[in-house]
Design an enzyme around this catalytic site. Structure first.
Site, short mmCIF file in Angstrom:
data_model
loop_
_atom_site.label_atom_id
_atom_site.label_comp_id
_atom_site.label_asym_id
_atom_site.label_seq_id
_atom_site.Cartn_x
_atom_site.Cartn_y
_atom_site.Cartn_z
N PHE A 71 2.85 -19.95 21.10
CA PHE A 71 2.28 -18.65 21.42
C PHE A 71 3.04 -17.55 20.69
O PHE A 71 4.25 -17.50 20.73
CB PHE A 71 2.33 -18.42 22.94
CG PHE A 71 1.83 -17.06 23.34
CD1 PHE A 71 0.51 -16.69 23.12
CD2 PHE A 71 2.69 -16.14 23.92
CE1 PHE A 71 0.05 -15.44 23.46
CE2 PHE A 71 2.23 -14.88 24.28
CZ PHE A 71 0.92 -14.53 24.04
N GLN A 72 2.32 -16.68 20.03
CA GLN A 72 2.88 -15.56 19.26
C GLN A 72 3.91 -16.01 18.23
O GLN A 72 4.87 -15.30 17.94
CB GLN A 72 3.46 -14.50 20.20
CG GLN A 72 2.35 -13.84 21.01
CD GLN A 72 2.76 -12.54 21.65
OE1 GLN A 72 3.91 -12.36 22.01
NE2 GLN A 72 1.81 -11.62 21.80
N LYS A 87 14.19 -16.69 20.56
CA LYS A 87 14.54 -16.21 21.90
C LYS A 87 15.71 -16.99 22.50
O LYS A 87 16.56 -16.40 23.18
CB LYS A 87 13.31 -16.31 22.80
CG LYS A 87 13.45 -15.51 24.09
CD LYS A 87 12.13 -15.44 24.85
CE LYS A 87 12.30 -14.68 26.15
NZ LYS A 87 11.05 -14.63 26.94
N GLU A 127 3.94 -1.01 15.85
CA GLU A 127 5.15 -1.42 15.14
C GLU A 127 5.23 -0.89 13.71
O GLU A 127 6.31 -0.70 13.17
CB GLU A 127 5.29 -2.95 15.13
CG GLU A 127 5.61 -3.56 16.50
CD GLU A 127 4.37 -3.83 17.34
OE1 GLU A 127 3.26 -3.40 16.96
OE2 GLU A 127 4.51 -4.50 18.39
N MET A 178 -8.61 12.48 -2.09
CA MET A 178 -8.13 11.85 -3.30
C MET A 178 -9.15 10.82 -3.82
O MET A 178 -9.37 10.68 -5.02
CB MET A 178 -6.77 11.18 -3.03
CG MET A 178 -6.09 10.61 -4.24
SD MET A 178 -5.84 11.82 -5.54
CE MET A 178 -4.27 12.54 -5.09
C1 LIG Z 1 -1.37 9.50 -4.48
C2 LIG Z 1 -0.08 9.39 -5.19
C3 LIG Z 1 0.12 10.08 -6.38
C4 LIG Z 1 1.35 10.04 -7.02
N1 LIG Z 1 1.55 10.83 -8.11
C5 LIG Z 1 2.79 10.94 -8.64
C6 LIG Z 1 3.07 11.88 -9.68
O1 LIG Z 1 2.22 12.63 -10.12
N2 LIG Z 1 4.34 11.96 -10.13
C7 LIG Z 1 5.34 11.15 -9.63
O2 LIG Z 1 6.49 11.29 -10.06
N3 LIG Z 1 5.09 10.24 -8.68
C8 LIG Z 1 3.85 10.13 -8.17
N4 LIG Z 1 3.63 9.23 -7.15
C9 LIG Z 1 4.74 8.37 -6.71
C10 LIG Z 1 4.88 7.13 -7.60
O3 LIG Z 1 3.92 6.18 -7.21
C11 LIG Z 1 6.29 6.52 -7.46
O4 LIG Z 1 6.57 6.25 -6.13
C12 LIG Z 1 7.38 7.43 -7.97
O5 LIG Z 1 7.02 8.01 -9.20
C13 LIG Z 1 8.65 6.64 -8.16
O6 LIG Z 1 9.75 7.49 -8.15
P1 LIG Z 1 11.10 7.11 -8.88
O7 LIG Z 1 10.85 6.74 -10.31
O8 LIG Z 1 12.02 8.24 -8.62
O9 LIG Z 1 11.59 5.78 -8.22
P2 LIG Z 1 12.00 5.31 -6.75
O10 LIG Z 1 10.90 4.51 -6.20
O11 LIG Z 1 12.55 6.41 -5.93
O12 LIG Z 1 13.13 4.30 -7.16
C14 LIG Z 1 14.44 4.69 -7.36
C15 LIG Z 1 15.05 4.05 -8.59
O13 LIG Z 1 16.43 4.40 -8.58
C16 LIG Z 1 17.22 3.25 -8.50
N5 LIG Z 1 18.32 3.51 -7.57
C17 LIG Z 1 18.33 3.39 -6.23
N6 LIG Z 1 19.52 3.74 -5.74
C18 LIG Z 1 20.28 4.10 -6.79
C19 LIG Z 1 21.62 4.56 -6.93
N7 LIG Z 1 22.42 4.75 -5.87
N8 LIG Z 1 22.08 4.82 -8.17
C20 LIG Z 1 21.28 4.62 -9.26
N9 LIG Z 1 20.02 4.20 -9.19
C21 LIG Z 1 19.52 3.94 -7.96
C22 LIG Z 1 16.33 2.13 -8.02
O14 LIG Z 1 16.80 0.89 -8.50
C23 LIG Z 1 14.97 2.54 -8.60
O15 LIG Z 1 14.81 2.06 -9.91
C24 LIG Z 1 2.39 9.23 -6.51
C25 LIG Z 1 2.18 8.49 -5.36
C26 LIG Z 1 0.97 8.58 -4.68
C27 LIG Z 1 0.80 7.81 -3.42
C1 LIG Z 2 -3.52 2.58 4.20
C2 LIG Z 2 -4.24 3.13 3.03
N1 LIG Z 2 -5.55 2.85 2.85
C3 LIG Z 2 -6.22 3.36 1.79
C4 LIG Z 2 -5.58 4.15 0.88
C5 LIG Z 2 -6.35 4.73 -0.32
N2 LIG Z 2 -6.36 6.20 -0.25
C6 LIG Z 2 -5.51 6.97 -0.95
S1 LIG Z 2 -5.70 8.60 -0.65
C7 LIG Z 2 -6.96 8.29 0.42
C8 LIG Z 2 -7.66 9.43 1.13
C9 LIG Z 2 -6.79 10.21 2.03
O1 LIG Z 2 -7.57 11.13 2.72
P1 LIG Z 2 -6.92 12.30 3.55
O2 LIG Z 2 -5.84 11.78 4.41
O3 LIG Z 2 -7.98 13.07 4.22
O4 LIG Z 2 -6.19 13.18 2.43
P2 LIG Z 2 -6.84 14.12 1.29
O5 LIG Z 2 -6.83 13.33 0.02
O6 LIG Z 2 -8.22 14.49 1.71
O7 LIG Z 2 -5.91 15.27 1.22
C10 LIG Z 2 -7.22 6.92 0.52
C11 LIG Z 2 -8.29 6.34 1.34
C12 LIG Z 2 -4.21 4.39 1.10
N3 LIG Z 2 -3.48 5.10 0.25
N4 LIG Z 2 -3.57 3.89 2.18
#
Ligand SMILES: Cc1cc2nc3c(=O)[nH]c(=O)nc-3n(C[C@H](O)[C@H](O)[C@H](O)COP(=O)(O)OP(=O)(O)OC[C@H]3O[C@@H](n4cnc5c(N)ncnc54)[C@H](O)[C@@H]3O)c2cc1C
Ligand SMILES: Cc1ncc(C[n+]2csc(CCOP(=O)(O)OP(=O)(O)O)c2C)c(N)n1
Ligand SMILES: [Mg+2]
Lengths: 169, 587
Positions: B115-116, B165, B53, B483
């Site tokens: 259940f569930q 249900k 899911e 990472m």
């Molecule tokens: C491993 C990892 C590394 C990351 N590194 C980076 C990085 O280096 N740089 C980076 O940028 N991000 C990075 N991220 C992502 C980061 O965590 C955030 O998800 C991201 O920066 C948020 O993007 P955003 O500010 O565009 O907001 P979003 O999460 O896209 O939110 C959208 C915003 O716009 C508003 N909005 C929505 N609809 C509308 C509309 N119609 N009109 C006006 N406003 C609206 C919402 O209210 C909200 O405030 C990383 C994520 C991971 C998992």
């Molecule tokens: C569900 C979940 N568990 C743990 C993490 C923490 N986490 C972030 S990146 C990462 C490693 C990902 O490894 P891989 O998919 O091999 O990607 P790589 O960084 O090696 O490119 C982990 C464990 C996460 N982001 N999501």
């Protein structure tokens, strides 16, 4: 202005009285780490099933603004009013205070109740239950005094509040 | 018209159709059997049977993000609903519109530990934009229409409807969507003109401006992306975007500085640090973007456009807040800008671009090009060349590969890039790719994956095979949770605690076991050939195992708690001083 100053605000929220609405509000506060000093809720409009929540909270200006924005974006919320910001308002709390004792202490408790305009809801030979309505500070004072005169327990509603003047919510 | 009675299950199907739903991702169980029965007896709504899911929600996210429509999910009570929770929170964090229907035990058993039974509305309350428990069949249609309205309006998000249900069996009255108006939820779409005028004035007087745009532009639709592009072109200003906003402005344009933030480009981050006017359109000052808050773009004036007032002044105080939809705001801005005679100081702008070109010349995405091992960046560069000019969509898992994909794959259009940004959910990419592929059967859909992330939802290969969704799973296999390994190397004395991907399967054989195509590249010379073969597969999924350098780290990197100007460009760069304790605690 000091952005780190903690302010106390009384916020009134008009919501649909539907299941889960209070959980949403409380979940918002606990989930985001906001303070709740008091919260009261009851239906105020039976026809439209509207409830009014009065919240007392504290935080920096930025947090108070966040709290209001977060409350406003909950789907069942109709309106959010910051009574502290929006001009003069009146606030009241109701308390039930049980005091047990005999002799001088009992007489003194009754005398103080009179001064605070508390009424007696229940009396036995050894106890009273007082009802007191007042500001939070007045209730604090009264409960504090009773502490020295045989306080058994206190039950308080928390603040309900309303803006002064003719306009409503 | 006489009121026609339908069963709750029929009402649900009719409401979905009337909401324009053509595809629903789900998994059956006891508490939704009546809905599955109603699904069986019609042909308009297509049901995609997932294998878990969580994947149903991610697939619906991929479907939603790639089409701009609301994604739709159907799960059973108890474990079905709890499995969906991660997906719901993922959609909440990334503002993806989803409607999720869950079955519930019959009304008279609610609260009996039946259940569930799960308190699904209780569990999902903080993971959804809104949720409902429908106890009366006569409010079912209204609730469904309301749910779609809430999911797609304002800041989009997931909405869950829990349906016992007995309500699915009961007869009730259907109401069409047009008759449902929401009494409280009316997000502000149109901005205040006075604010726009103030903003335009500030923009016109900027000397070192930058556009910082985000997912909100994508949420606002392709029209908003078009207006953004026009406005940015009209001003001649540099533009950067968050991970979530990639594609809103064409990456092939010279004004594009690349992504900003923790793994953003040197030029984007330094331009942010040094700007005097920041124009934030639909981004939310996420901590991955701001770095150290007290040194975030110091001395800049900030404009912030967001449809959600709670996004404004949440972490960063701004000078001109504008509440409204990006499309509506950009329309007004562009109009007022065009009507205005005075243009920004061109000399200042020229010298600003000169500074930026200097940063650009550092060529921050450069890496050690070697023939001895496949660098992940190289594999992505080759993928980029192979995809050029082809109709394609890219999803990712979470990790280094995700960041490299963001850095190395350019997007010239919105809705082409799908990644889990806010929650960072490993296992997102494959089901999201399936959702995107179902929506765009003739396009190329690639899930840029890591070997660890792939294992989190690899059961969905079965779904892809069943529906002949020819998704391409492009595994950058570095044998590590890269990472995690990178952070351990930089911040925990290279103690690689539990981050090695032990006991990996043979991905080629795994593909073959499912009747898919499996391919492997272990040398630089094989990469192009494997990519070409991968793209040639159009009738079934393809798993590609690219053996990349296990030690490669993702740069640039702004270590946690550091400012934009403390960015590390490569392995030879060491943090200016030890990461402070307040930085160490950040994730
Ligand atoms: C491993 C990892 C590394 C990351 N590194 C980076 C990085 O280096 N740089 C980076 O940028 N991000 C990075 N991220 C992502 C980061 O965590 C955030 O998800 C991201 O920066 C948020 O993007 P955003 O500010 O565009 O907001 P979003 O999460 O896209 O939110 C959208 C915003 O716009 C508003 N909005 C929505 N609809 C509308 C509309 N119609 N009109 C006006 N406003 C609206 C919402 O209210 C909200 O405030 C990383 C994520 C991971 C998992
Ligand atoms: C569900 C979940 N568990 C743990 C993490 C923490 N986490 C972030 S990146 C990462 C490693 C990902 O490894 P891989 O998919 O091999 O990607 P790589 O960084 O090696 O490119 C982990 C464990 C996460 N982001 N999501
Ligand atoms: Mg890996």
């Amino acid at each position: 202005m000091d952005e780190h100053k903690i302010e106390k605000h009384t916020i009134a929220v008009l919501v649909d009285n539907e299941p889960g609405v209070l959980a949403r509000v409380i979940g918002l506060f606990s989930g985001r780490g906001y303070n709740i000093e008091s919260l009261t809720v009851a239906e105020v409009n039976n026809a439209d099933h509207l409830s009014r929540i009065t919240l007392v909270t504290s935080g920096t200006r930025m947090i108070i603004e966040q709290i209001k924005a977060q409350l406003s974006r909950l789907v069942p919320v109709h309106r959010v009013h910051d009574l502290t910001d929006e001009g003069p308002s009146v606030e009241r709390e109701l308390a039930l205070v049980k005091v047990a004792g005999t002799g001088d202490k009992r007489i003194e408790a009754l005398r103080l109740a009179d001064i605070f305009k508390a009424t007696v809801l229940d009396a036995t030979l050894t106890s009273f239950v007082f009802e007191l309505t007042g500001t939070t500070a007045q209730v604090d004072d009264f409960v504090g005094l009773m502490g020295q005169l045989g306080l058994v327990e206190a039950s308080r509603t928390g603040v309900v509040a309303m803006s002064k003047g003719a306009t409503g919510f | 018209m006489s009121e026609q009675k339908l069963t709750g299950a029929q009402i649900i199907i009719k409401a979905l159709k009337d909401q324009g739903v053509d595809t629903i991702f789900g998994y059956p169980g006891g508490a939704v059997l009546p809905i599955y029965d109603a699904l069986f007896q019609q042909n308009d709504l297509r049901h995609i049977l997932v294998r878990h899911e969580q994947a149903a929600v991610h697939a619906a996210e991929g479907y939603a993000r790639s089409t701009g429509k609301v994604g739709c999910v159907l799960v059973t009570s108890g474990p079905g609903a709890t499995n969906a929770v991660t997906g719901l929170l993922d959609a909440l964090c990334d503002s993806i519109p989803i409607v999720c229907l869950s079955g519930q035990v019959p009304t008279h058993l609610i609260g009996n530990d039946a259940f569930q039974e799960a308190d699904t509305t209780g569990i999902t309350r903080p993971c959804t934009k809104h949720n409902y428990l429908v106890k009366d069949v006569n409010s079912l249609a209204r609730t469904l229409h309301e749910a779609f309205y809430v999911a797609r309006s304002g800041r989009p998000g997931p909405v869950l409807i829990d349906v016992p249900k007995d309500v699915q069996f009961a007869d009730g009255v259907y109401v069409p969507p047009a008759e449902v108006k929401h009494k409280t939820y009316r997000p502000q779409v149109k901005p205040e003109i006075a604010r726009i005028e103030e903003a335009v004035e500030l923009i016109a007087n900027a000397k070192r401006p930058i556009f910082y745009t985000g997912g909100g532009v994508i949420n606002a639709g392709p029209f908003a992306a078009k207006l953004l592009t026009q406005f940015v072109k009209a001003t001649g200003f540099p533009i950067t975007s968050t991970l979530m906003g990639l594609g809103a402005f064409p990456a092939s344009d010279s004004q594009w500085l690349g992504m900003l933030g923790m793994h953003g480009t040197y030029e984007a981050n330094l331009a942010m640090y040094n700007c005097d006017v920041m124009i934030n359109i639909g981004a939310r000052f996420d901590d991955r973007v701001t770095g150290k808050l007290s040194e975030f773009a110091p001395g800049s004036k900030k404009i912030h456009v967001d449809i959600d007032p709670s996004s404004i002044n949440k972490t960063v105080e701004v000078d001109i807040p504008i509440v409204g939809d990006c499309g509506a705001v950009l329309e007004d801005m562009l109009r007022i800008w065009k009507a205005r005679a005075k243009r920004p100081d061109q000399a200042a702008l020229k010298s600003w671009w000169g500074q930026i070109e200097g940063w650009r010349a550092r060529n921050c995405l450069n890496y050690n090009r070697t023939e001895s091992v496949i660098k992940p960046q190289y594999a992505l560069e080759r993928l980029r060349e192979a995809l050029r000019g082809k109709d394609h969509y890219v999803t990712t898992e979470v990790g280094q590969h995700q960041m490299w994909a963001a850095q190395f794959l350019p997007f010239d259009q919105p809705n082409r890039w799908m990644t889990s940004g806010g929650l960072g959910t490993m296992g997102y990419g494959l089901p999201a790719a399936i959702g995107a592929q179902i929506a765009h059967p003739d396009a190329i859909v690639v899930d840029v994956s890591g070997e660890a992330s792939f294992l989190m939802n690899m059961q969905e290969i079965g779904t892809a095979v069943q529906y002949r969704a020819p998704v391409k799973i492009f595994i950058l296999n570095n044998q590590y949770m890269g990472m995690v390994r990178q952070w351990q190397e930089l911040l925990h004395g290279s103690r690689f605690s539990q981050s090695y991907s032990e006991a990996l399967p043979d991905f080629v054989k795994l593909a073959e076991a499912w009747g898919c195509v499996g391919l492997r590249a272990t040398t630089v010379a094989e990469v192009d050939d494997v990519i070409a073969k991968m793209l040639a597969v159009t009738d079934r999924p393809c798993i590609v195992d690219i053996a990349v350098d296990p030690k490669e780290n993702c740069f640039p990197m702004i270590p946690g708690g550091k400012a934009h100007n403390e960015i590390l460009l490569g392995p030879e760069d060491k943090p200016s001083d030890a990461t402070p304790e307040d930085g160490m605690v950040l994730v």
